[in-house]
Design a protein around this motif. Structure first.
Motif, PDB file in Angstrom:
ATOM      1  N   ALA A   1     -12.285 -11.710 -18.441  1.00 51.72           N
ATOM      2  CA  ALA A   1     -12.268 -12.720 -19.491  1.00 51.72           C
ATOM      3  C   ALA A   1     -13.245 -13.849 -19.222  1.00 51.72           C
ATOM      4  CB  ALA A   1     -10.858 -13.270 -19.700  1.00 51.72           C
ATOM      5  N   MET A   2     -14.306 -13.575 -18.485  1.00 55.62           N
ATOM      6  CA  MET A   2     -15.357 -14.555 -18.285  1.00 55.62           C
ATOM      7  C   MET A   2     -16.235 -14.585 -19.530  1.00 55.62           C
ATOM      8  SD  MET A   2     -17.992 -14.930 -15.088  1.00 55.62           S
ATOM      9  CE  MET A   2     -19.105 -16.312 -14.967  1.00 55.62           C
ATOM     10  N   ALA A   3     -16.406 -15.741 -20.114  1.00 55.52           N
ATOM     11  CA  ALA A   3     -17.140 -15.864 -21.361  1.00 55.52           C
ATOM     12  C   ALA A   3     -18.598 -15.488 -21.169  1.00 55.52           C
ATOM     13  CB  ALA A   3     -17.032 -17.294 -21.886  1.00 55.52           C
ATOM     14  N   PRO A   4     -19.242 -14.885 -22.174  1.00 51.26           N
ATOM     15  CA  PRO A   4     -20.678 -14.564 -22.069  1.00 51.26           C
ATOM     16  C   PRO A   4     -21.539 -15.785 -21.779  1.00 51.26           C
ATOM     17  CG  PRO A   4     -19.688 -13.399 -23.915  1.00 51.26           C
ATOM     18  CD  PRO A   4     -18.649 -14.348 -23.406  1.00 51.26           C
ATOM     19  N   SER A   5     -21.123 -16.952 -22.291  1.00 54.48           N
ATOM     20  CA  SER A   5     -21.899 -18.175 -22.006  1.00 54.48           C
ATOM     21  C   SER A   5     -21.855 -18.508 -20.516  1.00 54.48           C
ATOM     22  CB  SER A   5     -21.357 -19.336 -22.831  1.00 54.48           C
ATOM     23  OG  SER A   5     -19.988 -19.584 -22.513  1.00 54.48           O
ATOM     24  N   GLU A   6     -20.727 -18.266 -19.857  1.00 59.48           N
ATOM     25  CA  GLU A   6     -20.621 -18.503 -18.429  1.00 59.48           C
ATOM     26  C   GLU A   6     -21.470 -17.500 -17.636  1.00 59.48           C
ATOM     27  OE1 GLU A   6     -18.052 -21.150 -16.815  1.00 59.48           O
ATOM     28  OE2 GLU A   6     -19.408 -21.605 -18.475  1.00 59.48           O
ATOM     29  N   ILE A   7     -21.558 -16.264 -18.117  1.00 61.73           N
ATOM     30  CA  ILE A   7     -22.397 -15.265 -17.431  1.00 61.73           C
ATOM     31  C   ILE A   7     -23.870 -15.677 -17.530  1.00 61.73           C
ATOM     32  CG2 ILE A   7     -23.122 -12.844 -17.456  1.00 61.73           C
ATOM     33  CD1 ILE A   7     -20.345 -12.118 -18.467  1.00 61.73           C
ATOM     34  N   ARG A   8     -24.294 -16.132 -18.702  1.00 61.03           N
ATOM     35  CA  ARG A   8     -25.683 -16.575 -18.854  1.00 61.03           C
ATOM     36  C   ARG A   8     -25.974 -17.799 -17.971  1.00 61.03           C
ATOM     37  NH1 ARG A   8     -24.483 -15.317 -24.293  1.00 61.03           N
ATOM     38  NH2 ARG A   8     -24.075 -17.546 -24.727  1.00 61.03           N
ATOM     39  N   ARG A   9     -24.975 -18.671 -17.835  1.00 62.51           N
ATOM     40  CA  ARG A   9     -25.165 -19.848 -16.981  1.00 62.51           C
ATOM     41  C   ARG A   9     -25.343 -19.431 -15.515  1.00 62.51           C
ATOM     42  NH1 ARG A   9     -21.966 -24.343 -14.852  1.00 62.51           N
ATOM     43  NH2 ARG A   9     -20.032 -23.217 -15.293  1.00 62.51           N
ATOM     44  N   ALA A  10     -24.597 -18.419 -15.077  1.00 59.23           N
ATOM     45  CA  ALA A  10     -24.758 -17.919 -13.702  1.00 59.23           C
ATOM     46  C   ALA A  10     -26.116 -17.255 -13.530  1.00 59.23           C
ATOM     47  CB  ALA A  10     -23.637 -16.946 -13.374  1.00 59.23           C
ATOM     48  N   GLU A  11     -26.575 -16.500 -14.546  1.00 58.93           N
ATOM     49  CA  GLU A  11     -27.897 -15.879 -14.471  1.00 58.93           C
ATOM     50  C   GLU A  11     -29.003 -16.940 -14.361  1.00 58.93           C
ATOM     51  OE1 GLU A  11     -26.816 -11.967 -17.245  1.00 58.93           O
ATOM     52  OE2 GLU A  11     -28.156 -13.564 -17.992  1.00 58.93           O
ATOM     53  N   LYS A  12     -28.865 -17.981 -15.148  1.00 62.02           N
ATOM     54  CA  LYS A  12     -29.873 -19.053 -15.137  1.00 62.02           C
ATOM     55  C   LYS A  12     -29.855 -19.789 -13.811  1.00 62.02           C
ATOM     56  CE  LYS A  12     -31.412 -23.005 -17.855  1.00 62.02           C
ATOM     57  NZ  LYS A  12     -31.146 -23.866 -19.052  1.00 62.02           N
ATOM     58  N   ARG A  13     -28.674 -19.953 -13.228  1.00 58.58           N
ATOM     59  CA  ARG A  13     -28.543 -20.675 -11.967  1.00 58.58           C
ATOM     60  C   ARG A  13     -29.036 -19.827 -10.795  1.00 58.58           C
ATOM     61  NH1 ARG A  13     -22.823 -23.119  -9.661  1.00 58.58           N
ATOM     62  NH2 ARG A  13     -23.725 -24.312  -7.903  1.00 58.58           N
ATOM     63  N   GLY A  14     -28.863 -18.532 -10.878  1.00 60.91           N
ATOM     64  CA  GLY A  14     -29.289 -17.632  -9.826  1.00 60.91           C
ATOM     65  C   GLY A  14     -28.253 -17.417  -8.754  1.00 60.91           C
ATOM     66  N   ARG A  15     -27.114 -18.008  -8.859  1.00 59.53           N
ATOM     67  CA  ARG A  15     -26.029 -17.804  -7.893  1.00 59.53           C
ATOM     68  C   ARG A  15     -24.691 -17.974  -8.606  1.00 59.53           C
ATOM     69  NH1 ARG A  15     -24.038 -22.660  -5.766  1.00 59.53           N
ATOM     70  NH2 ARG A  15     -25.234 -24.546  -6.364  1.00 59.53           N
ATOM     71  N   ALA A  16     -23.616 -17.547  -7.957  1.00 61.21           N
ATOM     72  CA  ALA A  16     -22.289 -17.540  -8.578  1.00 61.21           C
ATOM     73  C   ALA A  16     -21.790 -18.956  -8.820  1.00 61.21           C
ATOM     74  CB  ALA A  16     -21.309 -16.771  -7.702  1.00 61.21           C
ATOM     75  N   LEU A  17     -21.038 -19.083  -9.935  1.00 53.09           N
ATOM     76  CA  LEU A  17     -20.430 -20.370 -10.280  1.00 53.09           C
ATOM     77  C   LEU A  17     -19.173 -20.569  -9.438  1.00 53.09           C
ATOM     78  CD1 LEU A  17     -20.721 -20.197 -14.198  1.00 53.09           C
ATOM     79  CD2 LEU A  17     -22.311 -21.270 -12.568  1.00 53.09           C
ATOM     80  N   ASP A  18     -19.007 -21.779  -8.923  1.00 52.06           N
ATOM     81  CA  ASP A  18     -17.802 -22.066  -8.134  1.00 52.06           C
ATOM     82  C   ASP A  18     -16.554 -22.111  -9.006  1.00 52.06           C
ATOM     83  OD1 ASP A  18     -19.366 -22.191  -5.860  1.00 52.06           O
ATOM     84  OD2 ASP A  18     -19.709 -24.353  -6.075  1.00 52.06           O
ATOM     85  N   THR A  19     -16.662 -22.715 -10.156  1.00 56.64           N
ATOM     86  CA  THR A  19     -15.533 -22.791 -11.111  1.00 56.64           C
ATOM     87  C   THR A  19     -15.999 -22.203 -12.444  1.00 56.64           C
ATOM     88  OG1 THR A  19     -16.148 -25.028 -11.807  1.00 56.64           O
ATOM     89  CG2 THR A  19     -14.528 -24.822 -10.020  1.00 56.64           C
ATOM     90  N   VAL A  20     -15.105 -21.476 -13.076  1.00 54.65           N
ATOM     91  CA  VAL A  20     -15.396 -20.809 -14.355  1.00 54.65           C
ATOM     92  C   VAL A  20     -14.437 -21.336 -15.412  1.00 54.65           C
ATOM     93  CG1 VAL A  20     -15.499 -18.603 -15.571  1.00 54.65           C
ATOM     94  CG2 VAL A  20     -16.233 -18.764 -13.175  1.00 54.65           C
ATOM     95  N   THR A  21     -14.976 -21.626 -16.593  1.00 51.24           N
ATOM     96  CA  THR A  21     -14.141 -22.083 -17.717  1.00 51.24           C
ATOM     97  C   THR A  21     -13.640 -20.874 -18.496  1.00 51.24           C
ATOM     98  OG1 THR A  21     -15.385 -24.148 -17.889  1.00 51.24           O
ATOM     99  CG2 THR A  21     -14.069 -23.487 -19.797  1.00 51.24           C
ATOM    100  N   ILE A  22     -12.328 -20.768 -18.667  1.00 51.36           N
ATOM    101  CA  ILE A  22     -11.684 -19.683 -19.426  1.00 51.36           C
ATOM    102  C   ILE A  22     -11.435 -20.187 -20.839  1.00 51.36           C
ATOM    103  CG2 ILE A  22      -9.743 -18.102 -19.555  1.00 51.36           C
ATOM    104  CD1 ILE A  22     -11.632 -17.682 -17.165  1.00 51.36           C
ATOM    105  N   THR A  23     -11.894 -19.415 -21.818  1.00 49.77           N
ATOM    106  CA  THR A  23     -11.760 -19.823 -23.231  1.00 49.77           C
ATOM    107  C   THR A  23     -10.644 -19.019 -23.906  1.00 49.77           C
ATOM    108  OG1 THR A  23     -13.430 -18.200 -23.886  1.00 49.77           O
ATOM    109  CG2 THR A  23     -14.191 -20.440 -23.360  1.00 49.77           C
ATOM    110  N   SER A  24     -10.228 -19.521 -25.078  1.00 53.52           N
ATOM    111  CA  SER A  24      -9.154 -18.867 -25.839  1.00 53.52           C
ATOM    112  C   SER A  24      -9.723 -17.678 -26.609  1.00 53.52           C
ATOM    113  CB  SER A  24      -8.518 -19.854 -26.821  1.00 53.52           C
ATOM    114  OG  SER A  24      -7.589 -19.189 -27.654  1.00 53.52           O
ATOM    115  N   PRO A  25      -9.110 -16.522 -26.493  1.00 54.46           N
ATOM    116  CA  PRO A  25      -9.591 -15.355 -27.256  1.00 54.46           C
ATOM    117  C   PRO A  25      -9.016 -15.284 -28.668  1.00 54.46           C
ATOM    118  CG  PRO A  25      -7.874 -14.681 -25.736  1.00 54.46           C
ATOM    119  CD  PRO A  25      -8.058 -16.159 -25.533  1.00 54.46           C
ATOM    120  N   TYR A  26      -8.138 -16.245 -29.075  1.00 52.60           N
ATOM    121  CA  TYR A  26      -7.448 -16.173 -30.364  1.00 52.60           C
ATOM    122  C   TYR A  26      -7.452 -17.542 -31.037  1.00 52.60           C
ATOM    123  CZ  TYR A  26      -5.513 -12.347 -27.576  1.00 52.60           C
ATOM    124  OH  TYR A  26      -5.374 -11.268 -26.734  1.00 52.60           O
TER     125      TYR A  26
END
Length: 487
Positions: free
Chosen positions: A251-276
């Motif tokens: 349930a990692m949001a696509p925006s968070e995945i793009r942010r990790a790609e742009k950063r080049g390393r894993a995010l320490d904290t991830v924001t979980i969004t509502s799916p509904y």
């Protein structure tokens, strides 16, 4: 010697005349006291007119069932008797049979007001008024009719609208209620949905989490992405797709995945969004709390459509089916009605209340309906068929007998026995037999009409018992036959 006295002839004649006169007066007085019962004559008819020759009857104004053939005092209350009004006999044409309505020969409840064909294509059968009369026809003066408050309403053919009225309460739509349970473990860093009742939309942030599992999955994805251009690119593409799918399953949001790609390393904290979309109806998440995989942190319910659970008694539940139209009115908003439909009838009964729960669905785009609100519910259980309907107050019930009064003319009312069906909405009844569309039925004052009809019927039976009709004279031939049989 005794001398014989000569009496003149004129003296003998005068004596005979006096004796005959006395005898004639005595016979006249005797016949006058005996009345029509002794003479056996009630009237002489010439053509279409009848000349009254019967003796005058006397009755009590307070006790109309007291009828005597001479003046005097009432034996009940002691009041002076008054002459009894005698109605003129009906004309010859009144005795002709009158068609009340037409019915189908195979279905007596299929009633028409004119001849024709039935639904099965068969000729309609006439039903005459004398077949429906349930008492004595009465005639009332217009002034008396007005004083009695007689009201008339026409029977009509209408849709058989029959509803079930009950109560219910608003609840969540279980098909639009969701639990948010992460598939990984971690610690909640920041809460964005802080309280129950908060509206959230799909994609809104719920909380920020620190999770070693998410960090490891991110590093796996970034490593596969770095090796994408090297040798074995086909294998690396499959590895990259698998790593990305793993992040999405977490349930990692696509925006968070793009942010990790742009950063080049894993995010320490991830924001979980509502799916509904919906409202937070239950919140168990607290900042700093650790949760394991599968722990329910939020419950979100979409209130744009709600359920209303109504309670129907067992004798009415047979009329309720899924798909029927339903409406509800809230007690605090009596002028506003909402329309929905029956979605499901539960297959079990509540043991304590002896009712069955019926579930209905109502749109709630304006979020006006809140769970646990009480509502007055109406379920339309009519079949859509039509039939003859009359007001329920027009029917007089006496045991198993049902009677209505029909106005047949000016001041003329005839009681008819009817067969009624189900009770409809708006205080109306479905009539199966006895009344046709257009018949003028009495809806007010019929109790007084019924009393008058029963009184006239009782008086008529009493008079028949007091003055039985003269037996029909036998012909001379029958007398001779009787004589020969006796011989």
């Amino acid at each position: 010697m005794t001398r014989k006295r000569n009496v003149p002839k004129w003296a003998w004649a005068a004596g005979i005349v006096v004796i005959l006169a006395v005898v004639g007066v005595g016979m006249a007085l005797t016949m006058h006291r005996a009345g029509p019962a002794a003479t056996g004559t009630t009237g002489v008819a010439h053509g279409d007119h009848t000349h009254e020759t019967e003796a005058e009857l006397w009755t009590c104004s307070m006790h109309p069932f007291i009828v005597l053939d001479e003046p005097g005092d009432c034996p009940v209350c002691g009041m002076a008797l008054i002459p009894k009004a005698v109605e003129a006999p009906a004309l010859a044409q009144d005795k002709e049979r009158v068609v009340a309505y037409w019915r189908a020969p195979m279905n007596p409840a299929e009633i028409y007001d004119a001849p024709g064909k039935s639904a099965m294509g068969m000729d309609l059968v006439p039903v005459y008024e004398d077949e429906l009369v349930g008492g004595v026809e009465i005639r009332i003066d217009p002034v008396v009719e007005q004083n009695m408050g007689v009201r008339i309403q026409a029977a009509e053919r209408a849709r058989l609208a029959r509803s079930v009225h009950t109560w219910g309460h608003v609840t969540w739509d279980e098909t639009r209620t969701y639990d948010i349970s992460p598939r990984f473990s971690g610690w909640i860093q920041t809460l964005h949905a802080n309280f129950e009742g908060q509206n959230v939309k799909k994609g809104d942030p719920l909380f920020t989490v620190y999770s070693p599992e998410l960090i490891a999955a991110q590093e796996e994805y970034l490593h596969a992405r770095q090796r994408l251009g090297g040798p074995g690119s086909g294998y690396n593409e499959r590895l990259l797709a698998s790593a990305k799918r793993k992040l999405l399953n977490y349930a990692m949001a696509p925006s968070e995945i793009r942010r990790a790609e742009k950063r080049g390393r894993a995010l320490d904290t991830v924001t979980i969004t509502s799916p509904y979309n919906g409202v937070v109806v239950d919140k168990r998440a607290v900042e700093g709390r650790y949760f394991g995989a599968g722990t329910t942190l939020f419950t979100v319910s979409d209130l744009s459509r709600v359920w209303v659970e109504a309670h129907v008694y067992e004798y009415e539940v047979a009329r309720v089916r899924a798909g029927q139209q339903a409406s509800m009115v809230l007690p605090f908003s009596p002028g506003e009605s909402r329309t929905g439909k029956v979605a499901f009838v539960y297959p079990f009964m509540e043991g304590k209340t002896r009712d069955i729960t019926v579930r209905m669905e109502f749109d709630n785009d304006d979020a006006f309906l809140k769970p646990d609100m009480y509502a007055n519910v109406t379920i339309e259980t009519g079949t859509g068929d039509s039939g003859v309907v009359i007001p329920s107050e027009a029917v007089l019930r006496s045991g198993s007998k049902e009677t209505v009064f029909v106005r047949t003319g000016k001041g003329r009312y005839t009681p008819r026995e009817v067969l009624t069906g189900v009770t409809l909405d708006d205080g109306r009844l479905h009539v199966l037999q006895g009344v046709a569309p257009g018949d003028q039925v009495v809806v007010s004052g019929q109790f007084l009409l019924d009393s008058e009809s029963q009184l006239k019927e009782a008086v008529a039976k009493m008079m028949e018992a007091v003055n039985p009709p003269a037996p029909e004279a036998r012909s001379m031939d029958s007398k001779e036959d009787d004589f020969l049989e006796d011989m």
